[in-house]
Design a protein around this motif. Structure first.
Motif, PDB file in Angstrom:
ATOM      1  N   ASP A   8       0.807  -1.224   0.000  1.00 52.19           N
ATOM      2  CA  ASP A   8       0.000   0.000   0.000  1.00 52.19           C
ATOM      3  C   ASP A   8       0.840   1.274   0.000  1.00 52.19           C
ATOM      4  O   ASP A   8       0.278   2.371  -0.125  1.00 52.19           O
ATOM      5  N   VAL A   9       2.139   1.172   0.153  1.00 52.10           N
ATOM      6  CA  VAL A   9       2.973   2.373   0.261  1.00 52.10           C
ATOM      7  C   VAL A   9       2.790   3.314  -0.931  1.00 52.10           C
ATOM      8  O   VAL A   9       2.607   4.525  -0.733  1.00 52.10           O
ATOM      9  N   PRO A  10       2.811   2.840  -2.193  1.00 54.26           N
ATOM     10  CA  PRO A  10       2.598   3.782  -3.294  1.00 54.26           C
ATOM     11  C   PRO A  10       1.232   4.485  -3.210  1.00 54.26           C
ATOM     12  O   PRO A  10       1.133   5.691  -3.491  1.00 54.26           O
ATOM     13  N   THR A  28       0.657   8.498  -2.735  1.00 49.75           N
ATOM     14  CA  THR A  28      -0.189   9.271  -3.645  1.00 49.75           C
ATOM     15  C   THR A  28      -1.241  10.054  -2.877  1.00 49.75           C
ATOM     16  O   THR A  28      -1.464  11.248  -3.140  1.00 49.75           O
ATOM     17  N   MET A  29      -1.897   9.408  -1.920  1.00 53.64           N
ATOM     18  CA  MET A  29      -2.935  10.099  -1.162  1.00 53.64           C
ATOM     19  C   MET A  29      -2.356  11.191  -0.257  1.00 53.64           C
ATOM     20  O   MET A  29      -3.013  12.215  -0.038  1.00 53.64           O
ATOM     21  N   ILE A  30      -1.148  11.011   0.257  1.00 55.68           N
ATOM     22  CA  ILE A  30      -0.495  12.073   1.027  1.00 55.68           C
ATOM     23  C   ILE A  30      -0.309  13.294   0.137  1.00 55.68           C
ATOM     24  O   ILE A  30      -0.561  14.430   0.553  1.00 55.68           O
ATOM     25  N   ARG A  64       7.490  16.279   0.860  1.00 63.52           N
ATOM     26  CA  ARG A  64       8.747  15.780   0.306  1.00 63.52           C
ATOM     27  C   ARG A  64       9.023  14.321   0.631  1.00 63.52           C
ATOM     28  O   ARG A  64      10.014  13.765   0.171  1.00 63.52           O
ATOM     29  N   ALA A  65       8.187  13.689   1.423  1.00 67.92           N
ATOM     30  CA  ALA A  65       8.430  12.293   1.808  1.00 67.92           C
ATOM     31  C   ALA A  65       8.453  11.412   0.566  1.00 67.92           C
ATOM     32  O   ALA A  65       7.658  11.586  -0.356  1.00 67.92           O
ATOM     33  N   THR A  66       9.370  10.458   0.566  1.00 67.42           N
ATOM     34  CA  THR A  66       9.472   9.510  -0.542  1.00 67.42           C
ATOM     35  C   THR A  66       8.769   8.204  -0.165  1.00 67.42           C
ATOM     36  O   THR A  66       8.505   7.945   1.014  1.00 67.42           O
ATOM     37  N   ARG A  79     -10.667  10.493  -0.344  1.00 68.88           N
ATOM     38  CA  ARG A  79     -10.708  11.091  -1.674  1.00 68.88           C
ATOM     39  C   ARG A  79     -12.048  11.804  -1.892  1.00 68.88           C
ATOM     40  O   ARG A  79     -13.091  11.328  -1.421  1.00 68.88           O
ATOM     41  N   PRO A  80     -12.033  12.939  -2.588  1.00 70.29           N
ATOM     42  CA  PRO A  80     -13.243  13.753  -2.741  1.00 70.29           C
ATOM     43  C   PRO A  80     -14.475  12.984  -3.212  1.00 70.29           C
ATOM     44  O   PRO A  80     -15.571  13.198  -2.681  1.00 70.29           O
TER      45      PRO A  80
END
Length: 170
Positions: free
Chosen positions: A9-11, A15-17, A31-33, A88-89
């Protein structure tokens, strides 16, 4: 449905961050990777935890909560600090945010934690109304302070040493 996040789930979380940062008008600060998130959530010593909200009908991930433990010296026990809550909206109003908060509250009750805390931007009226509808109370007598970048480096560098430039190679 709410589930504990998995390494795969990290990607999605990343994306949601970024989506949340854009909503909060601060995308330039996100800036978190993915590598950093993976280490924080699933490394040898996890520093944070995450839950994913999925649409009941489709199973599609529609939101997340990222949190970590804090500690109250006054109460003598841990609590949860909710760093990010995002839906998400297109999925807002479907109960996903409430379900994520309910899961964190359940964890608090189960583990004997006495606080579930988070911050909200003063201009975010829809979120404030949502939180207050759940019984959350603003802590108006407290102000959040933060040291970052040059001010953090200056304070954390011993006298006489050169202050590192944030983001520069060492």
């Amino acid at each position: 449905m709410i589930r504990t996040a998995a390494p795969a789930d990290v990607p999605l979380i990343h994306t949601m961050i970024r989506e949340l940062a854009e909503y909060e008008k601060a995308l330039h600060e996100a800036r978190a990777t993915q590598e950093q998130l993976h280490e924080a959530l699933f490394g040898e010593r996890p520093a944070a935890y995450a839950h994913i909200a999925e649409d009941d009908a489709t199973g599609e991930p529609v939101g997340f909560a990222l949190w970590f433990l804090n500690f109250s010296t006054w109460r003598g026990v841990h609590g949860i600090y909710l760093e990010d809550l995002y839906v998400r909206p297109a999925a807002r109003g479907g109960g996903h945010g409430k379900a994520l908060l309910r899961e964190l509250a359940r964890i608090c009750v189960e583990r004997g934690y006495e606080r579930l805390e988070w911050s909200v931007l003063n201009w975010n009226a829809p979120s404030i109304a949502f939180y207050e509808s759940l019984g959350a109370k603003p802590q108006d007598e407290w102000s959040v302070y933060r040291l970052t970048d040059g001010a953090l480096a200056a304070l954390g560098t011993p006298a006489g040493e050169a202050v590192p430039v944030p983001g520069a190679a060492r």
